[in-house]
Motif scaffolding. Sequence first.
Motif, PDB file in Angstrom:
ATOM      1  N   LYS A 210       0.847  -1.198   0.000  1.00  0.00           N
ATOM      2  CA  LYS A 210       0.000   0.000   0.000  1.00  0.00           C
ATOM      3  C   LYS A 210       0.883   1.249   0.000  1.00  0.00           C
ATOM      4  O   LYS A 210       2.001   1.227   0.507  1.00  0.00           O
ATOM      5  CB  LYS A 210      -0.907   0.020   1.230  1.00  0.00           C
ATOM      6  CG  LYS A 210      -1.879  -1.148   1.285  1.00  0.00           C
ATOM      7  CD  LYS A 210      -2.741  -1.085   2.536  1.00  0.00           C
ATOM      8  CE  LYS A 210      -3.699  -2.269   2.600  1.00  0.00           C
ATOM      9  NZ  LYS A 210      -4.536  -2.236   3.826  1.00  0.00           N
ATOM     10  N   ARG A 211       0.353   2.315  -0.544  1.00  0.00           N
ATOM     11  CA  ARG A 211       1.096   3.570  -0.592  1.00  0.00           C
ATOM     12  C   ARG A 211       0.697   4.439   0.598  1.00  0.00           C
ATOM     13  O   ARG A 211      -0.416   4.957   0.661  1.00  0.00           O
ATOM     14  CB  ARG A 211       0.841   4.302  -1.916  1.00  0.00           C
ATOM     15  CG  ARG A 211       1.275   3.474  -3.129  1.00  0.00           C
ATOM     16  CD  ARG A 211       1.317   4.286  -4.403  1.00  0.00           C
ATOM     17  NE  ARG A 211       1.672   3.460  -5.533  1.00  0.00           N
ATOM     18  CZ  ARG A 211       2.911   3.125  -5.860  1.00  0.00           C
ATOM     19  NH1 ARG A 211       3.925   3.535  -5.124  1.00  0.00           N
ATOM     20  NH2 ARG A 211       3.138   2.361  -6.919  1.00  0.00           N
ATOM     21  N   ARG A 212       1.626   4.560   1.525  1.00  0.00           N
ATOM     22  CA  ARG A 212       1.438   5.397   2.709  1.00  0.00           C
ATOM     23  C   ARG A 212       2.673   6.265   2.869  1.00  0.00           C
ATOM     24  O   ARG A 212       3.795   5.806   2.642  1.00  0.00           O
ATOM     25  CB  ARG A 212       1.262   4.529   3.968  1.00  0.00           C
ATOM     26  CG  ARG A 212       0.037   3.645   3.969  1.00  0.00           C
ATOM     27  CD  ARG A 212      -1.210   4.440   4.312  1.00  0.00           C
ATOM     28  NE  ARG A 212      -1.139   5.031   5.647  1.00  0.00           N
ATOM     29  CZ  ARG A 212      -1.558   4.410   6.755  1.00  0.00           C
ATOM     30  NH1 ARG A 212      -2.024   3.168   6.693  1.00  0.00           N
ATOM     31  NH2 ARG A 212      -1.503   5.015   7.920  1.00  0.00           N
ATOM     32  N   SER A 213       2.478   7.501   3.279  1.00  0.00           N
ATOM     33  CA  SER A 213       3.618   8.379   3.483  1.00  0.00           C
ATOM     34  C   SER A 213       4.348   8.001   4.770  1.00  0.00           C
ATOM     35  O   SER A 213       3.758   7.430   5.699  1.00  0.00           O
ATOM     36  CB  SER A 213       3.170   9.845   3.550  1.00  0.00           C
ATOM     37  OG  SER A 213       2.551  10.117   4.796  1.00  0.00           O
ATOM     38  N   LEU A 214       5.625   8.329   4.824  1.00  0.00           N
ATOM     39  CA  LEU A 214       6.414   8.055   6.027  1.00  0.00           C
ATOM     40  C   LEU A 214       5.883   8.850   7.212  1.00  0.00           C
ATOM     41  O   LEU A 214       5.928   8.371   8.354  1.00  0.00           O
ATOM     42  CB  LEU A 214       7.879   8.390   5.782  1.00  0.00           C
ATOM     43  CG  LEU A 214       8.589   7.516   4.735  1.00  0.00           C
ATOM     44  CD1 LEU A 214      10.004   8.015   4.495  1.00  0.00           C
ATOM     45  CD2 LEU A 214       8.615   6.058   5.181  1.00  0.00           C
ATOM     46  N   ASP A 215       5.388  10.041   6.969  1.00  0.00           N
ATOM     47  CA  ASP A 215       4.829  10.846   8.057  1.00  0.00           C
ATOM     48  C   ASP A 215       3.603  10.169   8.664  1.00  0.00           C
ATOM     49  O   ASP A 215       3.385  10.230   9.878  1.00  0.00           O
ATOM     50  CB  ASP A 215       4.464  12.237   7.546  1.00  0.00           C
ATOM     51  CG  ASP A 215       5.696  13.083   7.239  1.00  0.00           C
ATOM     52  OD1 ASP A 215       6.751  12.848   7.872  1.00  0.00           O
ATOM     53  OD2 ASP A 215       5.607  13.971   6.374  1.00  0.00           O
ATOM     54  N   ASP A 216       2.791   9.530   7.824  1.00  0.00           N
ATOM     55  CA  ASP A 216       1.610   8.823   8.335  1.00  0.00           C
ATOM     56  C   ASP A 216       2.018   7.686   9.271  1.00  0.00           C
ATOM     57  O   ASP A 216       1.353   7.416  10.270  1.00  0.00           O
ATOM     58  CB  ASP A 216       0.785   8.249   7.179  1.00  0.00           C
ATOM     59  CG  ASP A 216       0.073   9.322   6.378  1.00  0.00           C
ATOM     60  OD1 ASP A 216      -0.065  10.446   6.902  1.00  0.00           O
ATOM     61  OD2 ASP A 216      -0.352   9.039   5.241  1.00  0.00           O
ATOM     62  N   LEU A 217       3.111   7.029   8.940  1.00  0.00           N
ATOM     63  CA  LEU A 217       3.555   5.892   9.748  1.00  0.00           C
ATOM     64  C   LEU A 217       4.010   6.303  11.136  1.00  0.00           C
ATOM     65  O   LEU A 217       3.935   5.509  12.085  1.00  0.00           O
ATOM     66  CB  LEU A 217       4.704   5.169   9.044  1.00  0.00           C
ATOM     67  CG  LEU A 217       4.329   3.966   8.169  1.00  0.00           C
ATOM     68  CD1 LEU A 217       3.372   4.388   7.055  1.00  0.00           C
ATOM     69  CD2 LEU A 217       5.576   3.335   7.572  1.00  0.00           C
ATOM     70  N   ARG A 218       4.451   7.520  11.300  1.00  0.00           N
ATOM     71  CA  ARG A 218       5.010   7.954  12.586  1.00  0.00           C
ATOM     72  C   ARG A 218       3.955   7.967  13.681  1.00  0.00           C
ATOM     73  O   ARG A 218       4.286   7.825  14.856  1.00  0.00           O
ATOM     74  CB  ARG A 218       5.633   9.342  12.445  1.00  0.00           C
ATOM     75  CG  ARG A 218       6.908   9.334  11.610  1.00  0.00           C
ATOM     76  CD  ARG A 218       7.674  10.633  11.771  1.00  0.00           C
ATOM     77  NE  ARG A 218       7.964  10.918  13.167  1.00  0.00           N
ATOM     78  CZ  ARG A 218       8.885  10.296  13.884  1.00  0.00           C
ATOM     79  NH1 ARG A 218       9.596   9.335  13.351  1.00  0.00           N
ATOM     80  NH2 ARG A 218       9.076  10.615  15.140  1.00  0.00           N
ATOM     81  N   GLY A 219       2.706   8.122  13.305  1.00  0.00           N
ATOM     82  CA  GLY A 219       1.655   8.160  14.311  1.00  0.00           C
ATOM     83  C   GLY A 219       1.135   6.790  14.709  1.00  0.00           C
ATOM     84  O   GLY A 219       0.247   6.697  15.571  1.00  0.00           O
TER      85      GLY A 219
END
Length: 278
Positions: A210-219
């Motif tokens: 899936k395409r997720r930004s690295l910033d999204d993963l931080r939360g």
Amino acid sequence: MRETFNRQLTEMRQELVSIYANIDLALHDAVDALSEGDKEKAKAVKATTREMDARCAALEQKAFLLIATQQPVASDLRLIQFVIYANFNLARMSNHVRNIAKTAKRCAGRAVPGQLLDLLASEGHLVYRVLSNCVMAIVEDDLRLASSLPVLDEPVDELYKQFFRSLATLGPDDDMDAASRVIMASRMLERISDNAVEVGERLVFLLTGKRRSLDDLRGLDDDDLQEMYATRGAGFAQERDLDEQLAQQIPEVMLESAVDDGAADDVARSAGDEADEQ
């Protein structure tokens, strides 16, 4: 037939890590050559980057050949796609390293303003942190490490701005041409860090589908991240110990492999403090 294909995927993955490590080491030498005014070291770095360019071209050709002949799907296709994308960024990194080496050759023997060389050395150390975290995220299939890359990249951007403030303080007796060349080298360092972050972004798709930004993963917490991992084929898993050996050529890799999400924030804040002190 399948065993041969898995072997090809494994070799392709390992070649990517090997190229990454060699470009990182060449970057260390290029920055040192500029800081020390070492023309011969700069010349050697240029030769190394030419070799890396050839290896990147060969790896790209091998990846497209596997797509054409094996028609991979699912995780195998994602792995090949990742190799192609990461390899493209490595080729760009190699070019940036070569430009830093060219600057080192042209500035050798000249009175380069010392404050700019100090800034360059500091920026180099920040970029090495980004690169080492990126390669270990690849080697360990680690989404948490990948998510730390934007945080570690932020102080690189901040320190890059310091060069222009320092440039404004130079006087008529300073070598402005040499100063401007060092600032261009600092731009190359900043771009190398950005390239590593882009590789990290693509790693998320490789590992999750899936395409997720690295910033999204931080939360996300560790359980959330664990649930994101997609099924991976044999090409992911075979001979991982060799990947680690290749990555451990990088001086910072042992330190950065221990950086978790909270520690990454601490490292980034510390790096920002270093930049503010320049």
